[in-house]
Design an enzyme around this catalytic site. Structure first.
Site, PDB file in Angstrom:
ATOM      1  CE1 TYR A  37      -3.974   1.698  -0.347  1.00 42.21           C
ATOM      2  CE2 TYR A  37      -3.673   2.677   2.019  1.00 42.21           C
ATOM      3  CZ  TYR A  37      -4.229   2.643   0.815  1.00 42.21           C
ATOM      4  OH  TYR A  37      -5.305   3.364   0.717  1.00 42.21           O
ATOM      5  CE  LYS A  92     -20.915 -19.782 -16.496  1.00 46.71           C
ATOM      6  NZ  LYS A  92     -21.999 -20.758 -17.145  1.00 46.71           N
TER       7      LYS A  92
END
Length: 392
Positions: A37, A92
């Site tokens: 970060y 899925k």
């Protein structure tokens, strides 16, 4: 003993969802935080700003797709809405990850407006390497997919249209070897001209089938009824029913070498199958009940039978197509998925059944064959590069 539905409900409650995010890098101390970060993350941001294609190098985009649905055509359940459709979209994503290593994110959205769905997909496109449209009702799904293919530079694919078509085409290629017929010589009857049926018809036509009869709830598709059709069916008048014959399903079956069903249960009788040409091929895939049962088709003399079920031979299962298709598209950084790439996927699938393995009960590989996604991915990637659609 509890049913599969009861077991599945219990398990979904235990899982609290079937997918989660995980970290690919350590985050144990201040140095790790500085790299992942602030301040370190600024440098890949700067590099991507200078060279947008570097987003594939420095972020998850190169291996991540969005599974987008409005919940209007979920499995055999119909229009149940985006929240109720979420378990399917999660499922899925599980299949994408398991079979092809593709990271997928379910995004169920609260609108049925095609323009809003298109706008949403365009807005999220910078984050994803591809978009899989799922369980959106026809004919809106076709309009949405076609618009996005034109307006985005990442692959967009509506699996309900093309996944079944790819697997049907692959199974047909091998079934014709079993019965000793040539693709250009056969006549095919397709029952169902919605999302899946229309795509099947187009793909069979592109694969070399010259004579196709299409049927829907109103009967046979023919040119003289053009003005009665939606845009999807109007297109089919150009590639089906060459002689503009007004036939019943039974009359068309008597002319056919192959039947493909993606429509409704019990439309096909044993007598219809018996009337077909030598060594008929029957792919009856209506869900949950087929146009004709496996047992009846077998008793009527069908030489090769395909179903949508895992408890019979030759399961026509979309999972054989979409994971490898997106794997190949992502690996080649393709800008779109073309008809040629879909045909290449079908040929790749068909090639997995060797001549010695080929039989009436074995014309398509198992969903758990570890070669499937790799072979489909290579075929798709090779075609993307050949067509000049690869960024690599």
């Amino acid at each position: 003993m509890s049913t599969i539905y009861e077991k599945a409900l219990e398990k979904h409650g235990e899982w609290n969802g079937k997918i989660e995010t995980t970290l690919k890098m350590p985050l144990e101390n201040r140095d790790d935080l500085s790299l992942a970060y602030t301040p370190g993350v600024a440098e890949p941001c700067r590099q991507i700003h200078k060279n947008p294609d570097d987003v594939y190098k420095y972020t998850w985009k190169g291996n991540t797709i969005a599974v987008v649905s409005d919940g209007t055509a979920v499995l055999g359940l119909g229009d149940i809405g985006p929240a109720a459709g979420l378990p399917v979209m999660e499922g899925k994503c599980v299949l994408f990850k398991k079979f092809a290593g593709v990271d997928a994110v379910p995004l169920c959205i609260d609108t049925k407006d095609p323009d809003e769905i298109i706008r949403f997909c365009k807005q999220i496109a910078p984050t994803f390497g591809g978009i899989n449209l799922e369980d959106i009702s026809a004919p809106r799904c076709v309009q949405i997919e076609r618009t996005l293919i034109k307006e985005l530079n990442i692959p967009v694919f509506h699996d309900d249209q093309h996944g079944t078509a790819i697997v049907v085409t692959a199974a047909m290629m091998n079934a014709l070897k079993v019965v000793g017929k040539k693709v250009e010589d056969i006549t095919v009857v397709v029952s169902g001209t919605g999302a899946a049926g229309s795509s099947i018809i187009r793909m069979l036509h592109n694969a070399g089938v010259k004579n196709i009869y299409g049927f829907n709830i109103n009967g046979i598709v023919l040119k003289e009824d053009y003005d009665k059709y939606d845009f999807l069916t109007k297109e089919l008048t150009e590639i089906t029913n060459n002689n503009n014959e007004r036939l019943t399903l039974a009359e068309a079956m008597a002319k056919a070498d192959m039947f493909v069903g993606v429509s409704a249960p019990n439309l096909v009788s044993e007598e219809m199958v018996r009337s077909m040409k030598r060594d008929p091929i029957v792919f009856a895939m209506a869900n949950p009940e087929p146009e004709i049962t496996y047992e009846k088709a077998k008793a009527a003399g069908a030489a090769v039978i395909g179903t949508g079920r895992s408890d019979y031979p030759n399961q026509i299962n979309n999972v054989l197509a979409f994971p490898g298709l997106f794997r190949g598209a992502l690996d080649s950084r393709a800008s779109k998925i073309t008809e040629e790439m879909k045909i290449a996927a079908a040929r790749g699938l068909a090639s997995l059944i060797s001549e010695s393995e080929l039989s009436c009960d074995n014309v398509i590989p198992s969903a758990f064959d570890p070669r499937v996604a790799k072979v489909v991915a290579k075929a798709v990637a090779d075609e993307a590069k050949k067509a000049g659609l690869s960024r690599l």
